[in-house]
Design a protein around this motif. Structure first.
Motif, PDB file in Angstrom:
ATOM      1  N   VAL A 101      -9.751 -13.665  -8.159  1.00 50.26           N
ATOM      2  CA  VAL A 101     -10.300 -12.305  -8.280  1.00 50.26           C
ATOM      3  C   VAL A 101     -10.728 -12.024  -9.732  1.00 50.26           C
ATOM      4  CG1 VAL A 101      -9.087 -11.354  -6.305  1.00 50.26           C
ATOM      5  CG2 VAL A 101      -7.946 -11.348  -8.509  1.00 50.26           C
ATOM      6  N   PRO A 102     -11.587 -12.889 -10.313  1.00 49.20           N
ATOM      7  CA  PRO A 102     -11.970 -12.666 -11.706  1.00 49.20           C
ATOM      8  C   PRO A 102     -12.673 -11.315 -11.886  1.00 49.20           C
ATOM      9  CG  PRO A 102     -13.400 -14.286 -10.668  1.00 49.20           C
ATOM     10  CD  PRO A 102     -12.271 -14.027  -9.712  1.00 49.20           C
ATOM     11  N   GLY A 103     -12.277 -10.608 -12.928  1.00 50.35           N
ATOM     12  CA  GLY A 103     -12.934  -9.336 -13.257  1.00 50.35           C
ATOM     13  C   GLY A 103     -12.582  -8.190 -12.339  1.00 50.35           C
ATOM     14  N   ALA A 104     -11.635  -8.411 -11.442  1.00 54.39           N
ATOM     15  CA  ALA A 104     -11.340  -7.389 -10.439  1.00 54.39           C
ATOM     16  C   ALA A 104     -10.267  -6.422 -10.933  1.00 54.39           C
ATOM     17  CB  ALA A 104     -10.880  -8.059  -9.150  1.00 54.39           C
ATOM     18  N   LYS A 105     -10.143  -5.305 -10.198  1.00 58.18           N
ATOM     19  CA  LYS A 105      -9.103  -4.324 -10.477  1.00 58.18           C
ATOM     20  C   LYS A 105      -8.080  -4.381  -9.344  1.00 58.18           C
ATOM     21  CE  LYS A 105     -10.097   0.207 -10.442  1.00 58.18           C
ATOM     22  NZ  LYS A 105     -10.517   1.538 -10.885  1.00 58.18           N
ATOM     23  N   VAL A 106      -6.800  -4.483  -9.726  1.00 65.38           N
ATOM     24  CA  VAL A 106      -5.720  -4.554  -8.732  1.00 65.38           C
ATOM     25  C   VAL A 106      -5.035  -3.194  -8.699  1.00 65.38           C
ATOM     26  CG1 VAL A 106      -3.561  -5.701  -8.124  1.00 65.38           C
ATOM     27  CG2 VAL A 106      -5.416  -6.999  -9.203  1.00 65.38           C
ATOM     28  N   GLU A 107      -4.982  -2.589  -7.515  1.00 66.98           N
ATOM     29  CA  GLU A 107      -4.394  -1.253  -7.397  1.00 66.98           C
ATOM     30  C   GLU A 107      -3.209  -1.260  -6.438  1.00 66.98           C
ATOM     31  OE1 GLU A 107      -8.170   1.784  -8.095  1.00 66.98           O
ATOM     32  OE2 GLU A 107      -7.567   1.311  -6.035  1.00 66.98           O
ATOM     33  N   PHE A 108      -2.159  -0.543  -6.819  1.00 63.32           N
ATOM     34  CA  PHE A 108      -1.060  -0.258  -5.897  1.00 63.32           C
ATOM     35  C   PHE A 108      -1.258   1.164  -5.380  1.00 63.32           C
ATOM     36  CE2 PHE A 108       0.694  -3.453  -8.746  1.00 63.32           C
ATOM     37  CZ  PHE A 108       1.359  -4.303  -7.873  1.00 63.32           C
ATOM     38  N   LEU A 109      -1.151   1.346  -4.071  1.00 64.99           N
ATOM     39  CA  LEU A 109      -1.280   2.679  -3.488  1.00 64.99           C
ATOM     40  C   LEU A 109       0.065   3.137  -2.929  1.00 64.99           C
ATOM     41  CD1 LEU A 109      -4.626   2.624  -1.425  1.00 64.99           C
ATOM     42  CD2 LEU A 109      -4.302   2.855  -3.890  1.00 64.99           C
ATOM     43  N   GLU A 110       0.378   4.409  -3.155  1.00 58.16           N
ATOM     44  CA  GLU A 110       1.555   5.046  -2.548  1.00 58.16           C
ATOM     45  C   GLU A 110       1.044   6.110  -1.584  1.00 58.16           C
ATOM     46  OE1 GLU A 110       3.796   7.402  -5.309  1.00 58.16           O
ATOM     47  OE2 GLU A 110       5.117   8.195  -3.737  1.00 58.16           O
ATOM     48  N   ASP A 111       1.308   5.928  -0.306  1.00 55.46           N
ATOM     49  CA  ASP A 111       0.847   6.864   0.734  1.00 55.46           C
ATOM     50  C   ASP A 111      -0.658   7.134   0.617  1.00 55.46           C
ATOM     51  OD1 ASP A 111       3.514   7.047   1.498  1.00 55.46           O
ATOM     52  OD2 ASP A 111       3.886   8.744   0.161  1.00 55.46           O
TER      53      ASP A 111
ATOM     54  N   HIS B  39       7.909   6.472   2.821  1.00 59.21           N
ATOM     55  CA  HIS B  39       6.648   6.188   2.120  1.00 59.21           C
ATOM     56  C   HIS B  39       6.099   4.841   2.571  1.00 59.21           C
ATOM     57  CE1 HIS B  39       7.112   9.468  -0.803  1.00 59.21           C
ATOM     58  NE2 HIS B  39       8.394   9.157  -0.815  1.00 59.21           N
ATOM     59  N   TRP B  40       4.849   4.596   2.234  1.00 55.84           N
ATOM     60  CA  TRP B  40       4.291   3.245   2.401  1.00 55.84           C
ATOM     61  C   TRP B  40       3.507   2.880   1.147  1.00 55.84           C
ATOM     62  CZ3 TRP B  40      -1.111   3.177   2.457  1.00 55.84           C
ATOM     63  CH2 TRP B  40      -1.756   4.374   2.839  1.00 55.84           C
ATOM     64  N   PHE B  41       3.553   1.599   0.812  1.00 55.19           N
ATOM     65  CA  PHE B  41       2.890   1.091  -0.394  1.00 55.19           C
ATOM     66  C   PHE B  41       2.039  -0.119  -0.015  1.00 55.19           C
ATOM     67  CE2 PHE B  41       6.645   3.263  -1.859  1.00 55.19           C
ATOM     68  CZ  PHE B  41       6.244   3.900  -3.024  1.00 55.19           C
ATOM     69  N   LEU B  42       0.851  -0.172  -0.585  1.00 54.92           N
ATOM     70  CA  LEU B  42       0.044  -1.382  -0.383  1.00 54.92           C
ATOM     71  C   LEU B  42      -0.647  -1.746  -1.687  1.00 54.92           C
ATOM     72  CD1 LEU B  42      -3.187  -0.553  -0.295  1.00 54.92           C
ATOM     73  CD2 LEU B  42      -2.700  -0.012   2.078  1.00 54.92           C
ATOM     74  N   ALA B  43      -1.196  -2.953  -1.686  1.00 54.06           N
ATOM     75  CA  ALA B  43      -1.972  -3.412  -2.845  1.00 54.06           C
ATOM     76  C   ALA B  43      -3.375  -3.751  -2.381  1.00 54.06           C
ATOM     77  CB  ALA B  43      -1.316  -4.640  -3.460  1.00 54.06           C
ATOM     78  N   GLN B  44      -4.355  -3.307  -3.163  1.00 51.79           N
ATOM     79  CA  GLN B  44      -5.748  -3.632  -2.838  1.00 51.79           C
ATOM     80  C   GLN B  44      -6.465  -4.112  -4.094  1.00 51.79           C
ATOM     81  OE1 GLN B  44      -7.400   0.037  -1.254  1.00 51.79           O
ATOM     82  NE2 GLN B  44      -7.862   0.847  -3.283  1.00 51.79           N
ATOM     83  N   VAL B  45      -7.565  -4.810  -3.891  1.00 53.07           N
ATOM     84  CA  VAL B  45      -8.320  -5.374  -5.011  1.00 53.07           C
ATOM     85  C   VAL B  45      -9.765  -4.922  -4.902  1.00 53.07           C
ATOM     86  CG1 VAL B  45      -9.096  -7.503  -6.136  1.00 53.07           C
ATOM     87  CG2 VAL B  45      -6.804  -7.393  -5.112  1.00 53.07           C
ATOM     88  N   LEU B  46     -10.256  -4.326  -5.993  1.00 51.77           N
ATOM     89  CA  LEU B  46     -11.663  -3.925  -6.073  1.00 51.77           C
ATOM     90  C   LEU B  46     -12.388  -4.924  -6.963  1.00 51.77           C
ATOM     91  CD1 LEU B  46     -11.034  -0.125  -6.780  1.00 51.77           C
ATOM     92  CD2 LEU B  46     -11.645  -1.149  -4.589  1.00 51.77           C
ATOM     93  N   GLY B  47     -13.532  -5.416  -6.486  1.00 47.17           N
ATOM     94  CA  GLY B  47     -14.295  -6.386  -7.266  1.00 47.17           C
ATOM     95  C   GLY B  47     -14.976  -5.736  -8.448  1.00 47.17           C
ATOM     96  N   PRO B  48     -15.503  -6.566  -9.376  1.00 47.50           N
ATOM     97  CA  PRO B  48     -16.247  -6.005 -10.509  1.00 47.50           C
ATOM     98  C   PRO B  48     -17.469  -5.216 -10.046  1.00 47.50           C
ATOM     99  CG  PRO B  48     -16.097  -8.419 -10.642  1.00 47.50           C
ATOM    100  CD  PRO B  48     -15.386  -8.016  -9.404  1.00 47.50           C
TER     101      PRO B  48
END
Ligand SMILES: [Zn+2]
Ligand SMILES: [Zn+2]
Length: 510
Positions: free
Chosen positions: A441-451, A481-490
């Motif tokens: 995932v070069p250049g990407a943003k990694v996000e953790f989401l809560e609910d 609660h629920w938590f997930l991780a998502q990745v946004l590309g550049p």
């Protein structure tokens, strides 16, 4: 086994997988008893029967939906050759010559050499031809016969559901596509669009490098016979029997069974969507809502999800959060619909489906086979294991359809650890540690989401092709609660979407 027990077994299995204890456990608590044939026929073939035919009768009781025959014999080293056939009370259903040792006849599919169709109760016969047996030679044959009373792949005899690949892994696939058995099309030899044969779709899956596909023609079951023929040839792509239950009030995928389901929602046969869902659950199938945010209209009739009365979401297992069409039109994304269900307390797995209708389209286009890809952690590459992984929520979506991108979230609290789809208890004041492993995932943003809201984000860095782990922490308030991780590309687009870890949820699975 009831649903709750299945769910409990799934969770225990996952725990054991994650702790490396599964191999021990399989040999004890979870071992399926060795599947016993319903009938075993033994017999001797003598030289005096050379060039003749032998009929070995057996009784098929009422209610059987599939007959499977596994045949073996001795004397091959002395050039004994036996041909194999299967006869029902009325007609010859199979004749394979000597080239096959397994024959299966079901309502909708059968081994090539055999005719699918109704399974009449009564006297059936294993028919054995004897093209060659030498003088002085006696051969011993064994016919093991299995009766299956449902169309659920998990109920089939083991010989029909052997994994294409053994051992646990992340497997990549596509859960939604159409062939010529509904409205899938491709050009014929002179360029006219015609109903597209199933193999063209499977070849598209091979080009993408997928491990599994579910073929989900609209309300049709005729594709299963083609899949039965293709599976031995395409032995690296698992073909999962599916169907898009297509109503005037929304579309649902039914995965893992070939049994009939009445789809005529709104008629006396199926008055409400909850009748439809209950009937689907009785079949043991996995059920998802497809493209829930699509509009309904003359462009796409019945495509939006608007049954009235509304569905009891506890009767569903999954939601197609990303459809190939919603990749083209982001406003149609099913992700907000899915997250609303999570916030209401429904534990539904996010899955993806290309909804491909044109398997020859270039793979870099939305809607092409494998765009998006659903990535499932499963105990092996078989239909029951893949569906079990989806049911358990051990799933992330790769909207880029890559071969290698990863988005694997784990969470730990105290001494307990969970991965996507699992429950974890975090008492008030306890520290929750979230870790996501990402790859390519070069250049990407990694996000953790809560609910559904961003808890924290990190930049992956431009040179980051190899696996990396990102971390977030959270102090529990003791609530659900629920938590997930998502990745946004550049490019700003969503590349990867993980399923949640569920904190302080009750021990129930949809
Ligand atoms: Zn649809
Ligand atoms: Zn579709």
């Amino acid at each position: 086994m009831d649903t709750l027990l299945i769910a409990t077994v799934h969770k225990i299995k996952w725990f054991l997988l994650s702790t490396g204890l599964l191999a021990v456990a399989i040999s004890t608590a979870f071992a399926d008893p060795a599947p016993k044939p319903d009938v075993v026929l033994h017999g001797l073939v003598h030289a005096s029967q050379n060039h003749g035919y032998i009929a070995a009768p057996f009784h098929v009781p009422a209610g059987v939906k599939r007959v499977t025959l596994v045949f073996s014999y001795t004397g091959k080293d002395q050039r004994t050759a036996l041909d194999l056939g299967l006869q029902d009370p009325a007609e010859l259903r199979c004749w394979s010559g000597g080239n096959k040792s397994v024959l299966t006849v079901g309502l909708a599919d059968a081994t090539p050499s055999c005719l699918p169709g109704p399974i009449p109760a009564g006297t059936w016969k294993v028919v054995i031809g004897v093209p060659n047996i030498r003088p002085q030679v006696t051969s011993h044959y064994t016919a093991r016969i299995f009766f299956t009373r449902s169309g659920l792949v998990a109920d089939y005899p083991e010989v029909l559901r052997e994994p294409l690949r053994a051992g646990p892994a992340w497997f990549r696939g596509d859960l939604h596509m159409h062939t010529g058995h509904s409205d899938g099309q491709c050009p014929n030899q002179t360029g006219t669009m015609v109903p597209c044969p199933v193999f063209v779709t499977v070849e598209a899956a091979v080009r993408r490098g997928l491990d599994f596909i579910a073929i989900t023609d609209h309300n049709a079951r005729s594709q299963y016979d083609a899949m039965r023929e293709l599976q031995p040839y395409f032995n690296k792509v698992l073909l999962i029997p599916g169907r898009e239950i297509t109503t005037n009030f929304g579309h649902l995928n039914l995965l893992g069974t070939t049994d009939y389901l009445d789809f005529r929602l709104g008629t006396p046969a199926v008055p409400t969507v909850n009748d439809l869902l209950r009937n689907a659950r009785k079949l043991g199938a996995l059920i998802s809502i497809n493209h829930p945010s699509d509009p309904t209209g003359e462009q796409c009739m019945g495509c939006g999800w608007n049954p009235s009365p509304p569905a009891n979401m506890h009767l569903l297992n999954a939601i197609e959060a990303v459809n190939g069409g919603s990749e083209k039109f982001p406003s149609l994304s099913g992700i907000p619909f899915w997250m609303r269900q999570l916030n209401l307390g429904y534990r539904l797995t996010a899955i993806g489906g290309s909804d491909n209708h044109r398997p020859l389209m270039p793979l870099d286009e939305p809607n092409s086979v494998g765009s998006p890809t659903t990535v499932v952690y499963a105990a092996d590459l078989s239909t029951p294991a893949i569906l079990e992984g989806i049911h358990a929520g051990h799933v992330f979506l790769d909207l880029t359809g890559s071969h290698d991108r990863m988005d694997v979230l784990t969470a730990s609290c105290g001494g307990s650890r969970a991965q996507m789809g699992d429950l974890l208890s975090a008492p008030k004041g306890a520290a929750l540690s979230l870790n996501v492993q990402v790859a390519d995932v070069p250049g990407a943003k990694v996000e953790f989401l809560e609910d559904g809201k961003v808890l924290s984000s990190d930049q992956a860095g431009s040179a980051s092709n190899s696996p990396r782990t990102f971390h977030a922490s959270w102090t529990s308030d003791g609530a659900r609660h629920w938590f997930l991780a998502q990745v946004l590309g550049p490019d700003g687009h969503l590349w990867l979407l993980g399923n949640p870890v569920y904190i302080n949820w009750k021990e129930t699975l949809n």
